[in-house]
Design an enzyme around this catalytic site. Structure first.
Site, PDB file in Angstrom:
ATOM      1  N   THR A 109     -61.733   6.348 -37.416  1.00  0.00           N
ATOM      2  CA  THR A 109     -61.249   7.655 -37.867  1.00  0.00           C
ATOM      3  C   THR A 109     -59.902   8.027 -37.247  1.00  0.00           C
ATOM      4  OG1 THR A 109     -62.340   8.850 -36.061  1.00  0.00           O
ATOM      5  CG2 THR A 109     -63.647   8.417 -38.057  1.00  0.00           C
ATOM      6  N   ASP A 200     -50.047  -2.156 -27.152  1.00  0.00           N
ATOM      7  CA  ASP A 200     -50.940  -1.226 -26.462  1.00  0.00           C
ATOM      8  C   ASP A 200     -50.489  -1.113 -25.007  1.00  0.00           C
ATOM      9  OD1 ASP A 200     -53.340  -0.503 -24.732  1.00  0.00           O
ATOM     10  OD2 ASP A 200     -54.175  -0.182 -26.731  1.00  0.00           O
ATOM     11  N   ASP A 203     -53.201  -2.005 -22.343  1.00  0.00           N
ATOM     12  CA  ASP A 203     -53.474  -3.443 -22.248  1.00  0.00           C
ATOM     13  C   ASP A 203     -52.349  -4.179 -21.543  1.00  0.00           C
ATOM     14  OD1 ASP A 203     -55.967  -3.394 -23.459  1.00  0.00           O
ATOM     15  OD2 ASP A 203     -55.162  -3.677 -25.474  1.00  0.00           O
TER      16      ASP A 203
END
Length: 209
Positions: A109, A200, A203
């Site tokens: 979502t 990211d 990460d």
């Protein structure tokens, strides 16, 4: 600070950001660059902190010297990647109170899900919210809403990269919260990642991929 969005185009910021974007930059270097850039950005986001004067003696004479006024500021990290910005800024403002907002993005979502919230008393403080990536803006807007509910009034948002979609989301939800960033990138991709971006941030900072 009155502008809703400030892009810091200082050559050192842009140079270091380019190295962070490079996919070949290793985790330890990425982490160090993020700390360095956070300190450079901090000069802009703290530009309108209140000052007063204190009487001091220099080696030559007495003077009324400018010093920070008011309660200690609060630094709020949006976990987990926000800690990369937090550490650098905290070196510049060791007196600051520190809080954490834990949110993760539901990949289906793209909506934020809260899992942790621990902040110092925020009433009367200047509050700096830090998160490297302002992508969809959903998590950032949700975090700022939580902080306002906890008593924050005078807020600033600091990020490394922003997407137009995230800036628009924050402007719609919190037009009173200025944003300071190193770059406004082109867009979001279908997964909600900033393009061209740097991947990211969490990460790359922690070496989890």
């Amino acid at each position: 600070m009155t502008e809703h969005l400030t892009v810091v185009r200082h050559p050192l910021v842009q140079h270091k950001l380019s190295h962070m974007r490079d996919a070949t930059t290793p985790t330890p270097v990425f982490r160090q660059l993020l700390r360095e850039v956070s300190q450079l950005l901090a000069y802009e986001v703290t530009r309108d902190m209140a000052l007063t004067t204190r009487r001091i003696d220099t080696p030559l004479q007495a003077m009324d010297a400018p010093v920070l006024d008011g309660p200690e500021p609060a630094l709020i990290s949006i976990l987990r990647a926000g800690n990369g910005l937090l550490d650098g800024i905290l070196e510049l403002m060791p007196q600051a109170r520190v809080g954490f907002v834990g949110l993760y993005r539901d990949e289906a979502t793209l909506e934020p899900v809260k899992y942790y919230f621990k902040v110092p008393p925020l009433e009367g403080r200047m509050v700096f919210v830090v998160d490297p990536m302002l992508a969809t803006g959903n998590s950032s807007a949700a975090a700022v809403s939580m902080l306002k509910e906890a008593g924050a009034v005078n807020l600033r948002f600091l990020c490394l990269l922003a997407a137009p979609e995230g800036v628009a989301r924050m402007r719609a939800a919190h037009p009173d919260v200025p944003i300071v960033t190193a770059a406004l990138d082109a867009r979001l991709d279908a997964r909600g990642y900033i393009v061209p971006g740097l991947g990211d941030a969490g990460d790359r900072m922690f070496g989890t991929k």
